[in-house]
Scaffold this motif. Structure first.
Motif, PDB file in Angstrom:
ATOM      1  N   UNK A  87       0.779  -1.407   0.207  1.00  0.00           N
ATOM      2  CA  UNK A  87       0.285   0.116  -0.019  1.00  0.00           C
ATOM      3  C   UNK A  87       1.002   0.812   0.055  1.00  0.00           C
ATOM      4  N   UNK A  88       2.012   1.206   0.021  1.00  0.00           N
ATOM      5  CA  UNK A  88       2.985   2.664   0.780  1.00  0.00           C
ATOM      6  C   UNK A  88       3.547   2.744  -0.685  1.00  0.00           C
ATOM      7  N   UNK A  89       3.262   1.676  -1.853  1.00  0.00           N
ATOM      8  CA  UNK A  89       3.828   2.204  -2.874  1.00  0.00           C
ATOM      9  C   UNK A  89       2.801   2.286  -3.970  1.00  0.00           C
ATOM     10  N   UNK A  90       1.056   2.411  -3.463  1.00  0.00           N
ATOM     11  CA  UNK A  90       0.225   2.975  -4.649  1.00  0.00           C
ATOM     12  C   UNK A  90       0.288   4.382  -4.348  1.00  0.00           C
ATOM     13  N   UNK A  91       0.405   5.224  -5.726  1.00  0.00           N
ATOM     14  CA  UNK A  91       0.528   5.721  -5.791  1.00  0.00           C
ATOM     15  C   UNK A  91      -0.750   6.565  -6.156  1.00  0.00           C
TER      16      UNK A  91
END
Length: 109
Positions: A87-91
């Motif tokens: 989720x921290x990689x979601x733009x």
């Protein structure tokens, strides 16, 4: 440098979240309604160079991130860590841009 784009999105994680947001009609309607409320409720910020669309996009992206952060299930250990990392990689900005553009297109139709 390795290309990490996926199906026209920044990365797999962004594509996947967007896919799930759009996959079911009730989910799609919920997120479009949230984007519409933010869009209808904001104007450009005085004394900045931000357009209305930029303000709305940033605010909706923040709302999306917060929405997903608040709804992460408590999963201890490696699986919870992997979920958090994904989720921290979601733009979120890219997803917000997609929704705001759809709202603008509806308004111009």
């Amino acid at each position: 440098m390795r290309d990490t784009t996926y199906n026209g999105w920044t990365n797999y994680e962004t594509w996947l979240v967007s896919l799930w947001m759009e996959n079911e009609q009730c989910s799609q309607e919920y997120f479009r309604e949230q984007a519409r409320e933010i869009y209808d409720g904001h104007e450009p910020i005085p004394d900045t160079r931000l357009t209305r669309e930029e303000v709305v996009r940033f605010r909706f992206a923040d709302w999306l991130k917060e929405h997903y952060d608040e709804n992460i299930p408590e999963i201890p250990g490696v699986y919870g860590d992997l979920l958090g990392a994904a989720l921290s990689s979601v733009n979120w900005d890219e997803i917000a841009h997609h929704y705001i553009e759809a709202i603008k297109e509806e308004a111009n139709a």
